[in-house]
Design a protein around this motif. Structure first.
Motif, mmCIF file in Angstrom:
data_model
loop_
_atom_site.group_PDB
_atom_site.id
_atom_site.type_symbol
_atom_site.label_atom_id
_atom_site.label_comp_id
_atom_site.label_asym_id
_atom_site.label_seq_id
_atom_site.Cartn_x
_atom_site.Cartn_y
_atom_site.Cartn_z
ATOM 1 N N PHE A 87 5.159 -0.814 -3.723
ATOM 2 C CA PHE A 87 6.135 -0.680 -2.653
ATOM 3 C C PHE A 87 5.519 -1.238 -1.374
ATOM 4 N N TYR B 231 -2.726 3.517 -3.272
ATOM 5 C CA TYR B 231 -1.727 2.571 -3.738
ATOM 6 C C TYR B 231 -0.593 3.308 -4.377
ATOM 7 N N ALA C 100 0.837 -1.194 0.000
ATOM 8 C CA ALA C 100 0.000 0.000 0.000
ATOM 9 C C ALA C 100 0.867 1.236 0.000
ATOM 10 N N CYS C 101 0.199 2.370 0.067
ATOM 11 C CA CYS C 101 0.897 3.638 0.098
ATOM 12 C C CYS C 101 1.260 4.012 1.529
ATOM 13 N N LEU C 102 2.229 4.874 1.661
ATOM 14 C CA LEU C 102 2.627 5.338 2.986
ATOM 15 C C LEU C 102 2.098 6.745 3.231
#
Lengths: 233, 409
Positions: A146, A128, A114-116
């Motif tokens: 990532f 995402y 997922a996204c940070l």
């Protein structure tokens, strides 16, 4: 009573002891079945379900958002993404040969990719991590996934090849079918190892239709209702 | 009145035997808190039991959603934090008591390593103590999942997949601890956390205390003639000593718990991807650091050729396993009669290196918070190897200087 040893009784007791050891050994098998050493349930078939229509991806692109749609496949507990990359890629479907779908379960240790939060929000808006690369080198990578657990980076334009991080192999690819007349995109199967932690680990091969077994995340086989709405397992 | 009390006391004493010396008396040199790290760990364990029982009054080990769609495990933890009077304090106290137990158990290990307390006849006490350490860490790991927030859930996923990656027993272990589906894993982890791991811990503690009563405290490092050592009974001086340790420990925990209450974070929801960097608890940082670096491809493909399915996960586990094996076989490796650290150069050097490396490995993720955000993973490997080498040199240097300087120790 005399102190004489009754050999008959002794043999009988020894026999009892032997019997109880035997039944204890037999019991181990029963107990291991009880705790579920072998996965429960029957093996399942990969379903053929419609994931999205190409117009949804195009309208995301037109809004300036990453053309990414999350969905679950083959089980309601197994997240994937459908991506329209914008340039022809290997095994891409659709009119531009640029639509691919990959599992979001990291092959290193099973985290969900997922996204940070410390990413610029406009890069993260679909949740995402596709439009830009990992935080240490956003300019270096494009169209990657990532993992937030240990930093593995997968290249979506190159069959999810691992370009950085500890992941040992690409994430599995969802086999897609594109309907030229309607523009519908169907998921029909998966290529790559059975997803770590969500099936027997380490299994490889291309035809895994016989080996679809729920793992830690459980879940049921998706259908047209649950493929895009699959949280509450 | 006093007559009645003394009669009751006599009646009890006759049956229980309180005034009999049923515990080995404590030598005078034992009244030094460094001898009591194990006792402090046990004190923290008692605090964990009490706070844990109170938490279990309200906690629901279930992944099923409540009417608002929040998993019950998270919702009930949230309820403890927000609705139960001082529930937030109770939950933080439980967490910090676990930290306290892990720290004191670690210091207990380090101290007994340095003082050679594992030597004959206490070899098995050392082994049982190590097993207790694993039961403790198992209890901590299984407890981390229970609040069911994002970070704890995904950290558990990592731990679960590490278990699955172990060649041979991985699949069995995975299904044993996690079953199939999120409901199974919450329920089994709850069971492991509150019954099985503490139960194993208590049984091992009983075995260890039995051996301790037979052998007593190990001799002090300074040469003391045994006949000159003064002995004290457990009651009253030992009991008072433990009581003071308990009060100090509880005060520290309460101060920290009230100043820094633990934040519950966002609930795990399979629909929402994780929005935080996934980290284990700090006491597993050293394993986390070993796991996240990218090892040379040639090494990993060699391991693959041996039939290991997930070499990137198995290789760091092998490193941990070597360290653990060394600790278990330490009583067999360092068998000389000498207990004084100055006469056990190699053992102390190896111990100092291991200690320094674990501290350093734990420190790197903290130093580079969002580590892979500032560093490429290849750079992570370089940073890790270089800092470990520096720590090794530093540790060898420190030990050599201490050994060279005769007046110390």
């Amino acid at each position: 009573m005399s102190d004489e040893i009754n050999e008959k009784r002794r043999t009988f007791v020894k026999g009892l002891l032997g019997l109880s050891i035997l039944s204890a050994i037999a019991g181990v098998g029963t107990i291991s079945a009880y705790i579920g050493t072998s996965p429960p349930g029957t093996k399942l078939q990969y379903p053929r379900v419609k994931v999205a229509n190409i117009n949804e991806l195009i309208s995301l692109q037109q809004k300036g958002l990453p053309a990414v749609i999350p969905f679950c496949y083959p089980l309601t507990s197994e997240p994937n993404i459908l991506v329209k990359i914008g340039k022809p890629v290997k095994d891409g479907v659709g009119p531009d040969q640029d639509i691919v779908a990959f599992s979001r379960v990291c092959q290193h240790l099973g985290c969900t990719i997922a996204c940070l939060p410390n990413y610029p929000s406009d890069k993260c808006n679909s949740g995402y991590y596709v439009e830009i690369g990992p935080p240490y080198a956003p300019e270096k990578f494009n169209n990657v996934m990532f993992c937030p657990c240990h930093g593995s980076v997968y290249d979506l334009t190159d069959d999810a090849k691992v370009v950085s991080g500890p992941a040992p192999r690409p994430v599995p690819r969802v086999l897609l079918e594109y309907d030229n007349t309607t523009g519908d995109i169907y998921a029909v199967g998966m290529v790559g190892p059975v997803i770590l932690g969500r099936g027997p680990p380490g299994l490889t091969g291309t035809n895994l239709t016989e080996n679809l077994i729920p793992g830690m995340f459980g879940g049921t086989v998706v259908d047209s209702n649950t493929v895009r709405n699959c949280g509450s397992t | 009145m006093s007559n009645i009390i003394s009669k009751i006391a006599d009646w009890l004493d006759e049956r229980i035997g309180l005034t009999k010396n049923w515990l080995r008396p404590i030598p005078e040199y034992g009244f030094n808190f460094t001898y009591w790290f194990g006792a402090i760990a046990f004190i923290n364990f008692l605090i964990l039991v009490v706070t844990g029982i109170l938490l279990a009054f309200y906690y629901t080990p279930s992944a099923q959603p409540n009417p608002e769609g929040i998993p019950l495990a998270y919702a009930s933890t949230k309820y403890i934090d927000t609705q139960v009077p001082l529930g937030w304090l109770l939950r933080t106290l439980h967490l910090y008591a676990a930290y306290g137990m892990i720290i004191s158990a670690f210091l207990h290990l380090v101290r007994n390593y340095i003082t050679g307390a594992y030597k004959r006849p206490r070899e098995l006490m050392w082994v049982v103590g190590l097993l207790m350490g694993f039961a403790m860490l198992g209890s901590a790991f299984t407890g981390y999942l229970l609040p069911y927030n994002q970070i704890s859930f995904y950290a558990t996923v990592v731990g679960y997949n590490l278990a699955l990656s172990i060649p041979g027993v991985g699949t069995f272990l995975g299904y044993l601890i996690a079953g199939s589906g999120t409901q199974d894993i919450v329920q089994r982890f709850f069971l492991l956390h509150i019954y099985l791991m503490p139960g194993i811990l208590l049984i091992l503690l009983g075995i260890k205390l039995y051996m301790f009563e037979n052998h007593g405290l190990h001799d002090p490092m300074r040469d003391v003639k045994k006949s000159f050592i003064k002995l004290y009974n457990w009651f009253p001086r030992g009991v008072y000593f433990v009581g003071v340790l308990f009060l100090i420990d509880l005060s520290i925990l309460l101060i920290f718990a009230s100043l820094f209450p633990n934040d519950l974070g966002a609930p795990y929801n399979p629909n929402n991807p994780p929005v935080v960097e996934i980290l284990p608890e700090w006491y597993f940082y050293w394993v986390y650091e070993l796991i996240r670096v990218q090892y040379p491809t040639s090494l990993l493909s060699w391991l693959s050729s041996l039939g290991i399915a997930n070499p990137a996960a198995v290789f760091p586990l092998i490193l941990v396993f070597i360290a653990v094996l060394y600790l278990f076989f330490l009583p067999a490796i360092d068998r000389g009669k000498e207990v004084h650290p100055k006469r056990r150069f190699w053992t102390i050097v190896i111990g100092a290196i291991m200690f320094g490396e674990v501290i350093m490995l734990s420190f790197i993720p903290w130093l580079f918070q969002n580590g892979f955000i500032t560093l490429d993973t290849m750079a992570n490997l370089v940073v890790m190897v270089v800092s470990l080498l520096l720590v090794d040199i530093l540790m060898i240097g420190i030990v050599t200087i201490i050994f060279a300087y005769k007046k110390w120790l």
